[in-house]
Motif scaffolding. Structure first.
Motif, PDB file in Angstrom:
ATOM      1  N   GLU A 260      40.882  93.994  12.165  1.00  0.00           N
ATOM      2  CA  GLU A 260      41.679  95.203  12.398  1.00  0.00           C
ATOM      3  C   GLU A 260      43.089  94.839  12.871  1.00  0.00           C
ATOM      4  O   GLU A 260      44.078  95.387  12.375  1.00  0.00           O
ATOM      5  CB  GLU A 260      40.988  96.097  13.436  1.00  0.00           C
ATOM      6  N   ILE A 261      43.194  93.924  13.827  1.00  0.00           N
ATOM      7  CA  ILE A 261      44.507  93.493  14.309  1.00  0.00           C
ATOM      8  C   ILE A 261      45.264  92.795  13.187  1.00  0.00           C
ATOM      9  O   ILE A 261      46.469  93.004  13.011  1.00  0.00           O
ATOM     10  CB  ILE A 261      44.359  92.604  15.555  1.00  0.00           C
ATOM     11  N   ALA A 262      44.575  91.985  12.401  1.00  0.00           N
ATOM     12  CA  ALA A 262      45.215  91.288  11.280  1.00  0.00           C
ATOM     13  C   ALA A 262      45.803  92.291  10.289  1.00  0.00           C
ATOM     14  O   ALA A 262      46.964  92.155   9.870  1.00  0.00           O
ATOM     15  CB  ALA A 262      44.215  90.369  10.588  1.00  0.00           C
ATOM     16  N   GLN A 263      45.033  93.302   9.913  1.00  0.00           N
ATOM     17  CA  GLN A 263      45.521  94.289   8.943  1.00  0.00           C
ATOM     18  C   GLN A 263      46.691  95.073   9.508  1.00  0.00           C
ATOM     19  O   GLN A 263      47.682  95.329   8.807  1.00  0.00           O
ATOM     20  CB  GLN A 263      44.397  95.234   8.505  1.00  0.00           C
TER      21      GLN A 263
ATOM     22  N   LEU B 154      49.628  86.542  20.816  1.00  0.00           N
ATOM     23  CA  LEU B 154      48.187  86.291  20.858  1.00  0.00           C
ATOM     24  C   LEU B 154      47.489  87.619  21.113  1.00  0.00           C
ATOM     25  O   LEU B 154      47.728  88.263  22.131  1.00  0.00           O
ATOM     26  CB  LEU B 154      47.839  85.295  21.968  1.00  0.00           C
ATOM     27  N   ALA B 155      46.650  88.028  20.174  1.00  0.00           N
ATOM     28  CA  ALA B 155      45.996  89.341  20.283  1.00  0.00           C
ATOM     29  C   ALA B 155      44.531  89.227  19.885  1.00  0.00           C
ATOM     30  O   ALA B 155      44.137  89.616  18.796  1.00  0.00           O
ATOM     31  CB  ALA B 155      46.719  90.366  19.417  1.00  0.00           C
TER      32      ALA B 155
ATOM     33  N   LYS C 186      53.083  88.269  10.273  1.00  0.00           N
ATOM     34  CA  LYS C 186      52.230  87.277   9.614  1.00  0.00           C
ATOM     35  C   LYS C 186      51.010  87.022  10.490  1.00  0.00           C
ATOM     36  O   LYS C 186      51.107  87.075  11.713  1.00  0.00           O
ATOM     37  CB  LYS C 186      53.014  85.992   9.384  1.00  0.00           C
ATOM     38  N   VAL C 187      49.894  86.725   9.854  1.00  0.00           N
ATOM     39  CA  VAL C 187      48.623  86.606  10.565  1.00  0.00           C
ATOM     40  C   VAL C 187      48.156  85.163  10.604  1.00  0.00           C
ATOM     41  O   VAL C 187      48.216  84.450   9.605  1.00  0.00           O
ATOM     42  CB  VAL C 187      47.541  87.478   9.886  1.00  0.00           C
TER      43      VAL C 187
ATOM     44  N   TYR D 270      54.382  85.856  14.090  1.00  0.00           N
ATOM     45  CA  TYR D 270      52.971  85.606  13.818  1.00  0.00           C
ATOM     46  C   TYR D 270      52.127  86.247  14.905  1.00  0.00           C
ATOM     47  O   TYR D 270      52.497  86.240  16.074  1.00  0.00           O
ATOM     48  CB  TYR D 270      52.683  84.102  13.795  1.00  0.00           C
ATOM     49  N   VAL D 271      50.990  86.773  14.482  1.00  0.00           N
ATOM     50  CA  VAL D 271      49.989  87.270  15.425  1.00  0.00           C
ATOM     51  C   VAL D 271      48.743  86.430  15.222  1.00  0.00           C
ATOM     52  O   VAL D 271      48.201  86.352  14.123  1.00  0.00           O
ATOM     53  CB  VAL D 271      49.694  88.772  15.209  1.00  0.00           C
TER      54      VAL D 271
END
Length: 178
Positions: free
Chosen positions: A53-56, A9-10, A64-65, A46-47
């Motif tokens: 930005e965190i996803a990229q 979790l971010a 995986k996002v 998964y994040v």
């Protein structure tokens, strides 16, 4: 064998330390430290984030996002975020590793995974004083869906973990200068 995934979790915002999950740690955004550990252990990592930005960055490292909206980013219990994540994968259990606990040992993550493979429903880490900490929280998907009280975890197994959970600038400085 049971199917597991790692979940980090971010979220982008933090009240005590702005942008803590992307602060530099060993030359990379902090959450990447645990993303890389989990990528070595799990087939799928998964994040869950609200940040492009965190996803990229997650995609750049082959994670995986899961995009979540702001309603799941405030003072929301992790169980609610875990429930949201369940619609993105199929697994018997998840091993959630805190994005802001970059000093958690890879071996602790592997130990928690092995314990879950033995059929335990829930494992959580704590400090030696036995206070609830949770740098790693593993839980079956069935238990997530029917969790009785998301503010009162009662895992079957506690694992001692003395990593530092970064919430403040003081915590961050303690980690980067040790």
């Amino acid at each position: 064998m049971k199917k597991s995934v790692a979940l980090i979790l971010a979220k982008s915002k933090s009240n005590r330390l702005p942008n803590k999950n992307i602060l530099p740690f060993k030359g990379k955004p902090m959450f990447v430290e645990n993303l890389e550990k989990c990528l070595d252990i799990f087939d799928e990592v998964y994040v869950s984030t609200d940040s492009e930005e965190i996803a990229q960055t997650t995609l750049d490292y082959s994670g995986k996002v899961i995009m979540r909206d702001e309603s799941l980013c405030g003072e929301t219990p992790n169980i609610d975020v875990y429930n949201h994540a369940l619609s993105f994968f199929n697994a018997d259990y998840i091993v959630a590793v805190q994005a802001n606990s970059p000093t958690v040992d890879r071996e602790k993550i592997m130990l928690v995974k092995r314990i879950m493979d033995f059929g335990v429903e829930e494992v959580k880490t704590c400090h030696e004083d036995k206070k609830d900490y949770g740098s790693i929280w593993a839980i079956t998907t069935d238990k997530i869906k029917n969790y009785p009280d998301p503010y009162n975890a009662k895992p079957e197994v506690w694992v001692v973990d003395n990593s530092i959970d970064i919430h403040t600038l003081e915590d961050y400085n303690k980690v980067i200068w040790t």
